[in-house]
Each structure stands twice: as C-alpha cells, then as structure tokens.
Enzyme design. Structure first.
Site, PDB file in Angstrom:
ATOM      1  N   GLU A 331       0.015  -3.230  -8.561  1.00 21.43           N
ATOM      2  CA  GLU A 331       0.184  -3.046  -7.206  1.00 21.43           C
ATOM      3  C   GLU A 331      -1.089  -3.802  -6.557  1.00 21.43           C
ATOM      4  OE1 GLU A 331       2.617   0.750  -6.428  1.00 21.43           O
ATOM      5  OE2 GLU A 331       0.767   1.444  -7.778  1.00 21.43           O
ATOM      6  N   CYS A 424       5.842   7.505  -1.401  1.00 25.71           N
ATOM      7  CA  CYS A 424       4.590   7.345  -0.607  1.00 25.71           C
ATOM      8  C   CYS A 424       4.886   6.670   0.777  1.00 25.71           C
ATOM      9  CB  CYS A 424       3.632   6.758  -1.383  1.00 25.71           C
ATOM     10  SG  CYS A 424       3.977   4.994  -2.041  1.00 25.71           S
TER      11      CYS A 424
HETATM   12 ZN   LIG Z   1       3.903   3.399  -0.551  1.00 28.36          ZN
END
Ligand SMILES: [Zn+2]
Length: 663
Positions: A331, A424
């Site tokens: 990420e 998230c």
């Molecule tokens: Zn996120």
C-alpha cells in the site's frame, strides 16, 4: 505533471507571514484543524457555523448525500460487522467473540467524528444523535479503569497490550478516538467523549511521556490527534507527547518489520527525510502530525521538512487524480514516477489524507499550491471512491480497468462494494464529507480568503467586525462565481479569491463593472470598504485541457488525460459503440474537445466529446522493429468525470488516452 504550477514560493498576498501568531476563535466553535492561540500560521480556519454549503451545489449535494446515505450506512455496518459488538464485549456486556480487524474500533471512532460534524450543521435525525450518545456511553463503559480503551486488546488479546507497537494500531485507534472527541467538543454533541478521550490521553502521557517508554506507533495518527486535543484543552503535555512521537521516529524503534522501516517511516528522523516512503496513508498522516506540531511549537525546521516531503510526493509520486500510493503489495508509494494507471493502488484513505495535509499546509503557509492540490484530490481521488448512491465504496482507485479485467476481491475491485473487511475507507469518507464546509475559506485580520468555490456562504470576524460573503456558482461545471458581500464592517478589508493553477484566464466584475485584478501567488485580492450588497463576479475560463505526464512516467507515455476545471475525465465502456474495445480508442489531439451538460446522467454532469479513431493494432503481441499503428475508423467518443465512473455498469475505464499516431 506538467499542468501543475508549483513554483510559487511566497505566502498568498496579504496573509500573515510565518512567525506571527494567529488569533483563534473561541474553543467550542472550531472545525477540523483549529490552530491554538499561540500557533504560528498564516491563516485561520472558520468556525463551525461560519461556513455553509447550499444543498443544490455539487459539494452541498455530496454533504447531503453523506448525511442521508453514507452515515446511516456506516452506522448500520458497524453493527452488522461486529464493531459495536466488540465494544459491548469489552464493556463486559456480551461474550461474543471479537469480530473484524484488530483496529476495528477506529471505524467506530471515525463514524463518531463524522456524526459530530454532521450534527453541527443539521439537526440530523434522532437516530444519528442516538448513535453518538449511545456509542459515547458504550465507550465509557468499555474503558478500563486506567483509561485504556481498545476492544481487541481487551477482549481478544489482553496479554498483548502495548507489546507490538509496530503492528497493534493501539495508538492509531487512540488517535481516532481523540479526533472524534475533539469533533464532538467543537460541535457540542457527545461532550462525554472528551472525558473518555482525556482519560486515555492522560494514560498515554504517563506511559509514553518524558519519563516513559520510548516507542512510536506503526501507524501514525496519534500525533495529529494529540495536537488537536492540545488545541481543544490547552493542556501542554498532549502537544509535548505529539512532538515526542515525531522526535522518536527514525530510530528504528519499530524494527524492520515485513517491509522494512521505511514502510512506516521509521527509517530516518522526520526532519531529515527527503522522500515520501512506504505506506502512503501512514506517510500522509505523519505529515499531518508534523504540520500540526510545527504550527503549535513554531518550529520552522519541522514545517520545512513537511513541505519538502510534500514536494517529493506531488512532483514525483502523485496520480493526476490527486491519489497517492502506487503499490498494492505494501500500500506504498513507489519509486519516483512509478505511477501505473492500471495497477494504481491509490487508496481512498490516502486521497482523504492528502486533503487533510494540504489543508494544514494551507493554514500554515497561505500558499495557493496547497489549495490547488486539496481541490484536485477532493474532486477526483476522493470523490471517485463513493458511488452516486452514497452506499458503495472503492478501497483502491485505479485509473484504468482493462477489457477482460479479472481482478477480484476487495483490493482490486472494478466496482464499488458496500463494505470491506478492512473498512477504513468508508467512515473516512464520511468524516471528510461531513466537514466539507470547513475547507471552503479562511480568515485573517485583513480579510477573508475563499479557496474552494461552492454555493453557500462564509463569514468571519475581520478587523473586529462581522463579514459575510454569499456565493452562487455552478462550479465545478462552470467557472462563473457570483459573490455578494452580505454585510461589511465599513472599514476596508480584503476579499481574496483563489485563481486555480489550471486557470489561465479570468475576468472580475464588481457591481457589474470590470476591474483589473491581477492574481498574485494564486489569489486575486480585492480591498474595499465593502458596502453591503456589493456583488463580485469572478469568471474563470474553463477550457478542456489535454494533460500530459512527465516523460519518466513510462506507463502513460503517448497518452493524455482530459481535464476541465478541477475535474479529470475518463472514458468508459458504457459510452462506446457496442463491440468497441476501449483500449483501441485513440484521441486526435488536434481535434477540438467540446463540453456540454448531460441531464440523463446522475448529477447532470458536464461531459466531454472528443474525436479520434479506433486503432488497428493487429494480433501479434510483439513485432520486429518499431511498431507503427495503422489509423483506423474515425470515432467520436464521450468522456465523463472520473469521479462518476462505475456508476452505470461494470466495465473497462481509462483516464489516460493514447494519442493517435500522426503522419
Ligand atoms: Zn482506507
């Protein structure tokens, strides 16, 4: 990117030079990010209630959709996915097994923050207020006697408490709890959250403070949260701890981990780092904390370090949509210019974090480049992540989906999903959209500065008097912005209007008469003793632009992206004749691209019509020598705003369009 004008080096005209304290509004009235009374910043944010979005503009519609759809959807899913049940178990009120990610509490906290911002501008329905009250009370019951609050480490892994700072997200979750409490306090809803957050924060000061253990969290967030809690309470140990967490970074305290210390920005002291690295969301949250602490402590080196890192990110590692983070595996930011459109990770949370960071840098410095970047991220990287119905979301945001795409699962979805196992992003969208009005404008002693154009109104105390400006505009579809000074102090003050970096030409009229108003450092400054009812019309020319990437972005060489105003456009399969392969579409760069409204699409967007051809590429994957494409059948095609892609049908999409071979 060639389009961005990033060379301005001074503060916006008339803004307070760095080093001058900014007076703050009274506590309890601030929005997200509220520098304290002793802060060193160029601009001050408006308070809650000083900015309003009309329901009929695009940003106003996004805010309303968030209130009516996204927020209730988040609340439902927190119950369904077990996040609320986890807290009940932590409170000893159920014996359910822990559900979801070990940082699942943070999704509750972000939703609480979103609810607080929403309830500050609308009465909301009773359900939202009940959610805040019930959840705040539940958090208080789930909190341990010493102030510790984390359902995973209370219910599922009590022996692991504080033992894995690289992995545990304990301080990350604490940070989001604090952010929710700060929002609740500033908006006057759920004030009991502040007591919960302070008990936890006091425990953190005791454990990690000057005489405590030397640790940092693998996922930054606590730094910006503690700075905001200091702003709310004036309690200096919170700020000192935020600074200590920054100071301790770069000593290898987190260990190498799976991806190396640069993954969580623990490879270099923050003041020495020259490049953004690792997990993009962590890097950007850390940057937010750096700016907050720099503003409160007045340390120029820390702010300079943040600006340097911003320059690396925006000049070499940001997608044309304002998205950050190329790599799926960790990420993470990739190498310089590593910006593949089809393999873009571009996490929604990173684009949201970019808005947060740019807003902070704008407040700190007054520099227009931060408002430009905030706008780009908001209208493209962030806005694409949520569906027109407000109830489906992207986690990663590719700039291209190919014909025959087989990516599946959450991280490579070609369609928005209602929720995620790692959720998230949706509540992060909710808290940004609920506070959108807080990002429109700023004030300082000399006047009011408008950074984002949207129908609504902004007001402030300027030179001791109340000032209000009403705004009517169809931005971003049209560049005309009509402003009415609804009240004025009778003494001169300056209305500063941002001229976006993408805009090459504009006109200004005051009460119908044209005025010369040269922009300096990204802002037009109009200084008057404004009579109530004075009108200002700013007309920003908004031609279609063909945007090129730096040649080192190999992945899109030979392509252009179409843009108009702040919006980046894309091609979708849904707009092509049946049987057309999207990858074969070529743009004729010499042909005019026209813009027109489309009432039959959700939100009645302005779409683009371009001309080009269908390439005849042949079948062989490789050929000897330099491959030349043969020009194919002419084609007229439509481009839609990138933020609207994937709302009609699942199918191929691309932002970067290959340019037809000439000659
Ligand atoms: Zn996120």
């Amino acid at each position: 990117m060639t389009e961005q004008k990033l060379s301005d080096t001074s503060a916006a005209p008339g803004v307070r030079p760095i080093g001058t304290p900014v007076p703050s509004g009274p506590h309890g009235s601030a929005g997200p990010v509220a520098p304290g009374p002793g802060a060193v910043a160029a601009l001050r944010p408006l308070g809650v209630g000083q900015a309003r979005l009309d329901a009929d503009g695009l940003l106003g519609r996004w805010r309303r959709r968030n209130a009516e759809d996204t927020l209730p959807h988040c609340v439902d899913n927190l119950h369904r996915a077990g996040n609320i049940g986890n807290l009940r178990a932590a409170a000893g009120e159920s014996d359910e097994a822990f559900a979801g990610m070990w940082f699942a509490d943070s999704d509750v906290h972000k939703t609480l923050e979103a609810a607080a911002w929403e309830l500050s501008v609308s009465s909301g329905d009773g359900a939202l207020r009940s959610f805040v009250e019930d959840t705040a009370a539940l958090l208080a019951r789930a909190q341990q006697a010493d102030g510790y609050l984390n359902s995973y480490f209370t219910v599922a892994a009590p022996d692991e408490r504080w033992r894995r700072p690289d992995w545990s997200h304990e301080l990350y979750c604490a940070g989001h709890l604090i952010q929710a409490a700060v929002a609740a306090a500033r908006t006057g809803v759920g004030p009991e959250l502040v007591a919960v957050a302070r008990r936890f924060a006091d425990l953190l000061v005791e454990r990690f403070g000057p005489d405590g253990v030397e640790e940092v969290c693998g996922h930054p967030e606590i730094e910006t949260a503690l700075a905001e809690l200091y702003r709310l309470t004036g309690h200096r140990p919170y700020l000192d701890l935020a600074r200590r967490f920054l100071d301790l970074r770069g000593r290898g305290l987190l260990g190498p981990g799976r991806f190396g210390p640069a993954y969580y920005q623990d490879h270099l002291p923050v003041r020495e780092a020259r490049e953004v690295t690792g997990h993009a969301v962590r890097q950007l949250y850390l940057l937010a904390g750096m700016v907050d602490v720099a503003v409160e402590t007045g340390e120029p080196q820390l702010l300079e370090a943040a600006e340097r890192l911003w320059e690396d990110a925006v000049h070499r590692r940001t997608y044309v949509t304002g998205a950050h983070g190329s790599r799926h595996r960790d990420e993470a930011y990739g190498d310089p210019y590593e910006l593949p459109p089809d393999r873009a990770y571009a996490e929604t949370c990173a684009a949201i974090a970019s808005v947060h960071v740019n807003w902070r840098l704008l407040l700190a410095t007054g520099r227009a480049r931060y408002a430009d970047e905030m706008e780009r991220a908001l209208y493209n990287g962030v806005a694409a992540a949520v569906s027109s119905d407000g109830r489906h979301f992207f986690y990663s945001n590719p700039l291209q989906v190919r014909t025959g795409h087989t990516g599946s699962g959450e991280e490579a979805a070609a369609r928005r999903l209602p929720w995620y196992s790692c959720a998230c992003c949706p509540p992060n969208i909710a808290r940004l959209m609920a506070s959108l009005h807080g990002y429109l404008a700023t004030a300082h002693d000399d006047g009011l500065q408008i950074h984002l154009y949207a129908s609504g109104s902004v007001s402030a105390e300027v030179a001791g008097s109340a000032v209000q400006v009403d705004v009517r505009t169809e931005y971003p579809w049209q560049g005309r912005v009509e402003l009415t000074v609804a009240s004025g102090p009778g003494v001169p003050w300056t209305l500063a209007l941002r001229v976006p970096a993408w805009c090459d030409a504009y006109t200004v009229r005051i009460d119908g008469g044209p005025v010369m108003a040269p922009a300096r450092d990204g802002y037009i400054r109009l200084t008057r003793a404004w009579a109530p009812g004075t009108t200002v019309v700013l007309d920003l020319e908004m031609p279609v632009r063909q945007v090129s990437a730096h040649p080192r972005v190999d992945a899109v060489r030979g392509c252009v992206a179409l843009a108009r105003g702040p919006l980046v456009y894309c091609l979708e399969q849904a707009d092509l004749p049946p049987g057309t392969v999207l990858e074969d579409v070529r743009l004729d760069p010499a042909a005019e691209v026209t813009a027109a409204g489309r009432e039959d699409l959700p939100g009645s967007p302005v779409v683009l019509t371009a001309r080009g051809s269908l390439a005849d590429a042949g079948d062989s994957l490789y050929t000897a020598g330099i491959r030349r494409e043969r020009g194919g059948a002419p084609l007229t095609f439509t481009a839609v705003p990138y933020f609207l892609w994937g709302n009609r049908s699942e199918g191929p999409m691309r932002v970067w369009i290959p340019v037809a071979a000439t000659g």
